[in-house]
Design a protein around this motif. Structure first.
Motif, PDB file in Angstrom:
ATOM      1  N   SER A  56       0.833  -1.207   0.000  1.00 19.80           N
ATOM      2  CA  SER A  56       0.000   0.000   0.000  1.00 19.80           C
ATOM      3  C   SER A  56       0.864   1.251   0.000  1.00 19.80           C
ATOM      4  O   SER A  56       0.533   2.249  -0.651  1.00 19.80           O
ATOM      5  N   TYR A 168       0.272  -8.084   7.427  1.00 22.86           N
ATOM      6  CA  TYR A 168      -0.396  -7.960   6.127  1.00 22.86           C
ATOM      7  C   TYR A 168      -1.199  -9.231   5.904  1.00 22.86           C
ATOM      8  O   TYR A 168      -0.636 -10.291   5.665  1.00 22.86           O
ATOM      9  N   THR A 170      -3.920  -9.844   3.716  1.00 22.60           N
ATOM     10  CA  THR A 170      -4.686 -10.074   2.494  1.00 22.60           C
ATOM     11  C   THR A 170      -4.494 -11.500   1.990  1.00 22.60           C
ATOM     12  O   THR A 170      -5.449 -12.172   1.578  1.00 22.60           O
ATOM     13  N   LEU A 173      -6.447 -13.905   4.117  1.00 18.72           N
ATOM     14  CA  LEU A 173      -7.874 -13.859   3.805  1.00 18.72           C
ATOM     15  C   LEU A 173      -8.172 -14.622   2.518  1.00 18.72           C
ATOM     16  O   LEU A 173      -9.124 -15.416   2.447  1.00 18.72           O
ATOM     17  N   ALA A 174      -7.341 -14.424   1.496  1.00 16.39           N
ATOM     18  CA  ALA A 174      -7.546 -15.116   0.224  1.00 16.39           C
ATOM     19  C   ALA A 174      -7.397 -16.624   0.394  1.00 16.39           C
ATOM     20  O   ALA A 174      -8.202 -17.407  -0.130  1.00 16.39           O
TER      21      ALA A 174
END
Length: 242
Positions: A56, A168, A170, A173-174
């Motif tokens: 980010s 981090y 992400t 989650l995926a």
């Protein structure tokens, strides 16, 4: 005559030494909560960049360059540099003893202890400045916050299968959606980590709004609690946190 009856396989009397253990899972959840608290301070009270989410920050850096905004470029570069230094130093410090499945190695624990000390120093500085640092102090604190998240990320990588991402999520989650929910084998600890990130951020935001000078206290306390949890050994070992 010999007994021709098939013998039953011996049932395990307890959990396998390679199965996930509660102690390290709780430690990882606490570290995620700490990272959520740090991110809140970093993004809302410093220079609107993240302390641990470098992808980010790369996007924020690109936007700042596109807008020709020097302040945004400086903040993103400081965060990237701090994180990189923290991760690199931790990689060097932990490079010999590799983390085992059943425990965190001493270098991993010492790295996290160093993170807690740096966070505590930042909390004291933040309190002395009454939660309102000037431009130079913000730059130092921003780089320091990213440094601690780099240390934490490096320590979790060094711990191998005994840990999980904490700064981090992400990818977590995926993976949970694709290999957990999609395959019918959801891991309840992934939602726990995601919830911890939100809880840590929410708690930090509440302190910032109501007692700004004390906002830096929560992250080191959470990291110390994680270290204490990681030291709990049930049945001789604690399992991995994945």
């Amino acid at each position: 005559m010999s007994d021709a009856r098939p013998k039953r396989a011996t049932e395990p009397s307890g959990p396998s030494p390679t199965e996930p253990g509660t102690a390290l899972r709780v430690a990882v959840v606490l570290l995620v909560a700490a990272s959520g608290a740090v991110e809140t301070i970093s993004f809302t009270a410093l220079d609107h960049v993240f302390a641990g989410v470098m992808t980010s920050n790369l996007a924020l850096l690109g936007m700042a360059v596109g807008r020709a905004q020097a302040t945004g470029v400086t903040a993103a570069v400081l965060a990237l540099a701090g994180f990189g230094v923290g991760a690199a130093v931790t990689a060097w410090f932990t490079r010999r003893p590799r983390g085992e499945v059943t425990r965190w190695s001493p270098p991993v624990l010492w790295s996290l202890a160093g993170e807690a000390l740096l966070l505590a120093a930042g909390a004291v500085t933040w309190a002395l400045l009454d939660g309102a640092p000037g431009p130079l102090a913000r730059d130092v604190l921003q780089c320091g916050a990213a440094l601690t998240m780099g240390i934490q990320s490096g320590a979790m990588v060094a711990a191998g299968h005994a840990a999980a991402p904490t700064t981090y999520l992400t990818g977590s989650l995926a993976t949970y959606i694709v290999k957990g929910v999609g395959a019918g084998r959801p891991n309840r600890w992934v939602p726990a980590r995601l919830a911890a990130l939100m809880v840590g951020a929410a708690a930090s935001m509440a302190v910032l709004r109501n007692a700004a000078a004390w906002a830096g206290v929560l992250p080191p306390v959470l990291v110390v609690c994680a270290l204490l949890a990681a030291g709990v050994r049930r049945g001789g070992a604690a399992g991995p946190a994945r």
